[in-house]
Scaffold this motif. Structure first.
Motif, PDB file in Angstrom:
ATOM      1  N   UNK A  24      34.629 133.957 100.939  1.00  0.00           N
ATOM      2  CA  UNK A  24      34.101 132.655 101.336  1.00  0.00           C
ATOM      3  C   UNK A  24      34.076 132.518 102.854  1.00  0.00           C
ATOM      4  N   UNK A  25      35.118 133.040 103.504  1.00  0.00           N
ATOM      5  CA  UNK A  25      35.162 132.997 104.973  1.00  0.00           C
ATOM      6  C   UNK A  25      33.999 133.779 105.569  1.00  0.00           C
ATOM      7  N   UNK A  26      33.716 134.956 105.012  1.00  0.00           N
ATOM      8  CA  UNK A  26      32.590 135.759 105.494  1.00  0.00           C
ATOM      9  C   UNK A  26      31.287 134.990 105.329  1.00  0.00           C
ATOM     10  N   UNK A  27      31.146 134.302 104.209  1.00  0.00           N
ATOM     11  CA  UNK A  27      29.935 133.507 103.972  1.00  0.00           C
ATOM     12  C   UNK A  27      29.755 132.444 105.047  1.00  0.00           C
ATOM     13  N   UNK A  28      30.834 131.772 105.403  1.00  0.00           N
ATOM     14  CA  UNK A  28      30.768 130.739 106.447  1.00  0.00           C
ATOM     15  C   UNK A  28      30.497 131.367 107.804  1.00  0.00           C
ATOM     16  N   UNK A  29      31.191 132.450 108.102  1.00  0.00           N
ATOM     17  CA  UNK A  29      31.010 133.104 109.398  1.00  0.00           C
ATOM     18  C   UNK A  29      29.571 133.575 109.579  1.00  0.00           C
ATOM     19  N   UNK A  30      28.985 134.125 108.534  1.00  0.00           N
ATOM     20  CA  UNK A  30      27.610 134.600 108.622  1.00  0.00           C
ATOM     21  C   UNK A  30      26.633 133.448 108.868  1.00  0.00           C
ATOM     22  N   UNK A  31      26.916 132.310 108.256  1.00  0.00           N
ATOM     23  CA  UNK A  31      25.991 131.183 108.351  1.00  0.00           C
ATOM     24  C   UNK A  31      26.225 130.316 109.583  1.00  0.00           C
ATOM     25  N   UNK A  32      27.493 130.176 109.992  1.00  0.00           N
ATOM     26  CA  UNK A  32      27.822 129.191 111.021  1.00  0.00           C
ATOM     27  C   UNK A  32      28.574 129.756 112.218  1.00  0.00           C
ATOM     28  N   UNK A  33      28.954 131.029 112.171  1.00  0.00           N
ATOM     29  CA  UNK A  33      29.691 131.620 113.274  1.00  0.00           C
ATOM     30  C   UNK A  33      31.167 131.250 113.236  1.00  0.00           C
ATOM     31  N   UNK A  34      31.902 131.773 114.207  1.00  0.00           N
ATOM     32  CA  UNK A  34      33.351 131.582 114.227  1.00  0.00           C
ATOM     33  C   UNK A  34      33.739 130.114 114.364  1.00  0.00           C
ATOM     34  N   UNK A  35      32.972 129.341 115.152  1.00  0.00           N
ATOM     35  CA  UNK A  35      33.305 127.924 115.336  1.00  0.00           C
ATOM     36  C   UNK A  35      33.177 127.143 114.029  1.00  0.00           C
ATOM     37  N   UNK A  36      32.330 127.620 113.129  1.00  0.00           N
ATOM     38  CA  UNK A  36      32.142 126.909 111.874  1.00  0.00           C
ATOM     39  C   UNK A  36      33.222 127.162 110.849  1.00  0.00           C
ATOM     40  N   UNK A  37      34.055 128.161 111.093  1.00  0.00           N
ATOM     41  CA  UNK A  37      35.105 128.506 110.131  1.00  0.00           C
ATOM     42  C   UNK A  37      36.346 127.648 110.374  1.00  0.00           C
ATOM     43  N   UNK A  38      36.559 126.683 109.505  1.00  0.00           N
ATOM     44  CA  UNK A  38      37.765 125.869 109.514  1.00  0.00           C
ATOM     45  C   UNK A  38      38.333 125.860 108.097  1.00  0.00           C
ATOM     46  N   UNK A  39      39.608 125.542 107.984  1.00  0.00           N
ATOM     47  CA  UNK A  39      40.211 125.510 106.651  1.00  0.00           C
ATOM     48  C   UNK A  39      39.645 124.349 105.829  1.00  0.00           C
ATOM     49  N   UNK A  40      39.227 123.291 106.490  1.00  0.00           N
ATOM     50  CA  UNK A  40      38.598 122.192 105.757  1.00  0.00           C
ATOM     51  C   UNK A  40      37.242 122.633 105.197  1.00  0.00           C
ATOM     52  N   UNK A  41      36.479 123.337 106.030  1.00  0.00           N
ATOM     53  CA  UNK A  41      35.173 123.829 105.563  1.00  0.00           C
ATOM     54  C   UNK A  41      35.370 124.854 104.452  1.00  0.00           C
ATOM     55  N   UNK A  42      36.366 125.680 104.587  1.00  0.00           N
ATOM     56  CA  UNK A  42      36.656 126.698 103.584  1.00  0.00           C
ATOM     57  C   UNK A  42      37.088 126.039 102.275  1.00  0.00           C
ATOM     58  N   UNK A  43      37.915 124.993 102.379  1.00  0.00           N
ATOM     59  CA  UNK A  43      38.370 124.283 101.187  1.00  0.00           C
ATOM     60  C   UNK A  43      37.195 123.636 100.456  1.00  0.00           C
ATOM     61  N   UNK A  44      36.257 123.076 101.212  1.00  0.00           N
ATOM     62  CA  UNK A  44      35.075 122.472 100.593  1.00  0.00           C
ATOM     63  C   UNK A  44      34.271 123.514  99.818  1.00  0.00           C
ATOM     64  N   UNK A  45      34.089 124.680 100.428  1.00  0.00           N
ATOM     65  CA  UNK A  45      33.295 125.723  99.780  1.00  0.00           C
ATOM     66  C   UNK A  45      33.981 126.242  98.523  1.00  0.00           C
ATOM     67  N   UNK A  46      35.309 126.350  98.576  1.00  0.00           N
ATOM     68  CA  UNK A  46      36.068 126.877  97.446  1.00  0.00           C
ATOM     69  C   UNK A  46      36.458 125.800  96.433  1.00  0.00           C
ATOM     70  N   UNK A  47      36.110 124.556  96.766  1.00  0.00           N
ATOM     71  CA  UNK A  47      36.409 123.414  95.897  1.00  0.00           C
ATOM     72  C   UNK A  47      37.916 123.355  95.603  1.00  0.00           C
ATOM     73  N   UNK A  48      38.671 123.290  96.667  1.00  0.00           N
ATOM     74  CA  UNK A  48      40.122 123.224  96.539  1.00  0.00           C
ATOM     75  C   UNK A  48      40.678 122.459  97.735  1.00  0.00           C
ATOM     76  N   UNK A  49      41.969 122.402  97.859  1.00  0.00           N
ATOM     77  CA  UNK A  49      42.584 121.753  99.005  1.00  0.00           C
ATOM     78  C   UNK A  49      43.025 122.770 100.040  1.00  0.00           C
ATOM     79  N   UNK A  50      43.094 122.388 101.310  1.00  0.00           N
ATOM     80  CA  UNK A  50      43.533 123.325 102.352  1.00  0.00           C
ATOM     81  C   UNK A  50      44.901 123.931 102.064  1.00  0.00           C
ATOM     82  N   UNK A  51      45.785 123.152 101.415  1.00  0.00           N
ATOM     83  CA  UNK A  51      47.122 123.667 101.122  1.00  0.00           C
ATOM     84  C   UNK A  51      47.094 124.890 100.231  1.00  0.00           C
ATOM     85  N   UNK A  52      46.155 124.918  99.288  1.00  0.00           N
ATOM     86  CA  UNK A  52      46.049 126.066  98.395  1.00  0.00           C
ATOM     87  C   UNK A  52      45.638 127.320  99.157  1.00  0.00           C
TER      88      UNK A  52
END
Length: 226
Positions: A24-52
């Motif tokens: 999922x991180x690679x997917x975000x990095x490819x689409x939005x670059x390093x600045x776009x990779x946040x744990x909140x954005x990652x949690x949204x994509x994975x449909x989970x909470x940042x804590x997980x």
């Protein structure tokens, strides 16, 4: 009146894994670059909470390391294919890294860090082939560095150029630049004018491998003179 029910946000029912998080991180990095990779954005994509996610990955730096290793894993392992001559192994690794950076431009910046595990593996992979060419021990570091720096430099520049002309036809860009070079002042830019047509007709991957061959020729000469 029926009782009101509390609506809970959607959550994954299947378990997370480090591999799924990295993908999922690679997917975000490819689409939005390093600045776009946040744990909140990652949690949204994975449909989970940042804590997980933090349960599997400590921080963004660790995630970038893992994502880079995932992309470069196959590139740095191709040199171990049985039967490959040392020069061919270097070319194979070089082209695999070139293509990886072309497909995932953010990888180039990660490989600028000499402590990045994927960078160390790349250096090791190239260095073993250089040593097998019979290069003197005193010239091993310089020779391997020259190849590695060329691979990363040209790969990164190619990726940057591709982003700069994104959504633009490459042939049209080369025609425009070639015409501009051909019209430069002949007294100030005689060489650039002379190669303008070659620049227009060049293929990036072919030119990249030609550069590898030039460096290998010099390294081979070191081995023969030892």
């Amino acid at each position: 009146m029926p009782p009101r029910t509390t609506r809970h946000p959607r959550r994954r029912t299947d378990g997370l894994s480090p591999e799924r998080i990295v993908d999922a991180a690679v997917e975000i990095l490819d689409a939005e670059g390093e600045d776009g990779l946040t744990f909140r954005r990652l949690a949204d994509l994975l449909v989970t909470g940042p804590g997980a996610i933090y349960h599997h990955v400590a921080n963004k730096g660790e995630l970038l390391v893992a994502a880079t290793e995932t992309i470069l894993a196959s590139a740095t392992s191709v040199a171990s294919v049985d039967g490959l001559r040392e020069e061919d192994a270097v070319r194979t690794v070089a082209l695999a890294v070139f293509d990886a950076i072309d497909a995932h431009p953010w990888v180039g910046a990660q490989l600028a860090n000499p402590l990045q595990p994927a960078m160390v593996r790349l250096f090791e992979s190239i260095g073993r082939q250089v040593r097998a060419l019979g290069v003197p021990e005193a010239a091993l570091f310089t020779s391997t560095s020259a190849l590695t720096n060329y691979i990363l430099g040209v790969g990164g520049l190619n990726a940057a150029n591709a982003r700069a002309v994104e959504n633009t036809n490459r042939t049209d860009v080369l025609v425009t630049v070639s015409a501009a070079w051909a019209n430069l002042d002949p007294d100030e830019y005689p060489f650039t004018r002379d190669v303008a047509q070659q620049m227009r007709e060049h293929d990036d991957r072919t030119q990249f491998l030609d550069g590898i061959d030039l460096i290998l020729a010099g390294i081979g000469a070191l081995g023969r003179s030892s």
